[in-house]
Design an enzyme around this catalytic site. Structure first.
Site, PDB file in Angstrom:
ATOM      1  N   HIS A  63       0.870  -1.294   0.045  1.00 38.96           N
ATOM      2  CA  HIS A  63      -0.096  -0.109   0.067  1.00 38.96           C
ATOM      3  C   HIS A  63       0.905   1.291   0.107  1.00 38.96           C
ATOM      4  CE1 HIS A  63      -2.998  -2.918   2.448  1.00 38.96           C
ATOM      5  NE2 HIS A  63      -3.191  -2.945   1.223  1.00 38.96           N
ATOM      6  N   LYS A  72       6.622   5.990   7.434  1.00 40.83           N
ATOM      7  CA  LYS A  72       5.954   5.276   8.636  1.00 40.83           C
ATOM      8  C   LYS A  72       7.273   4.771   9.389  1.00 40.83           C
ATOM      9  CE  LYS A  72       2.167   3.613   5.952  1.00 40.83           C
ATOM     10  NZ  LYS A  72       1.297   2.511   5.429  1.00 40.83           N
ATOM     11  N   TYR A 132       1.845   1.491  14.213  1.00 41.93           N
ATOM     12  CA  TYR A 132       2.823   2.609  13.282  1.00 41.93           C
ATOM     13  C   TYR A 132       2.234   3.914  13.453  1.00 41.93           C
ATOM     14  CZ  TYR A 132      -1.104   1.340  10.138  1.00 41.93           C
ATOM     15  OH  TYR A 132      -2.372   1.101   9.711  1.00 41.93           O
ATOM     16  N   ASP A 172      -6.660  -6.188  -1.894  1.00 42.23           N
ATOM     17  CA  ASP A 172      -5.231  -6.375  -2.014  1.00 42.23           C
ATOM     18  C   ASP A 172      -5.040  -7.658  -3.129  1.00 42.23           C
ATOM     19  OD1 ASP A 172      -4.363  -4.642  -0.529  1.00 42.23           O
ATOM     20  OD2 ASP A 172      -3.975  -5.966   1.381  1.00 42.23           O
TER      21      ASP A 172
END
Length: 194
Positions: A63, A72, A132, A172
């Site tokens: 992603h 991130k 995250y 996905d």
């Protein structure tokens, strides 16, 4: 400094190992310290923290956000995941290359991925709690993605999934293939794609 910053083969991506202080009562560690990260060359203004939980075999990714790219800092609170970053910065010497690290709740390691990358992970343990920090807010209308098993990227998920088929979301399963001659981000992580 409360961390060891281990450079990967891709510029700007680091495995981060915190100093853990523990005894028979438990442990303490810093998850993030802006001063230490900036000293290591990581300039990140985190604006959102997320936690997800997944079971063994779940694969999330690959992603990215287009006009709101996210840097991130990822880790697992419990369990183990194999975490991957794919360089989508045009002009980068490692454009289209990936690197990965096993994140382990007992090692407390983290993975810093700057903006301009696709990101994904698969769960190796029975369950994993994934945490995250992001440098931009989540914009669902801005999502992009790549096919998780695209041979042009060449991620070997199988050894981390122990040969099992991954559990994927419907989204996905339908992500597009990586285009080696395509355009994604410029060197400053500004979207230049369609």
């Amino acid at each position: 400094m409360a961390f060891e910053f281990i450079r990967t083969d891709i510029e700007g991506v680091f495995e981060v190992i915190p100093k853990v202080f523990g005894d028979k009562r438990g442990f303490f560690l810093e998850c993030y310290n802006r001063r230490d990260f900036e000293e290591a060359g990581i300039q990140a203004d985190f604006v959102q923290d997320n936690i997800s939980s997944s079971s063994k075999g779940v694969l999330r990714g690959l992603h990215f956000q287009k006009h709101h790219p996210q840097g991130k800092l990822v880790s697992v609170v419990s369990g183990q995941v194999y975490d991957v970053a794919v360089d989508l910065r045009e002009g980068s010497a490692t454009f289209g290359a990936h690197c990965g690290v096993v994140l382990d709740g007992e090692r407390h390691n983290a993975f810093y991925i700057p903006a301009g990358f696709a990101h994904g992970f698969c769960v190796m343990s029975d369950t994993a709690m994934f945490a995250y920090k992001c440098t931009d807010f989540y914009h669902p209308e801005d999502e992009g993605g790549l096919k998780w098993n695209d041979p042009a990227i060449g991620i070997d998920w199988s050894k981390y999934l122990e040969g099992a088929q991954p559990v994927l979301s419907a989204k996905d399963e339908k992500q597009p293939a990586f285009a080696p001659s395509g355009r994604y981000f410029d060197k400053n992580a500004v979207w230049i794609g369609n």
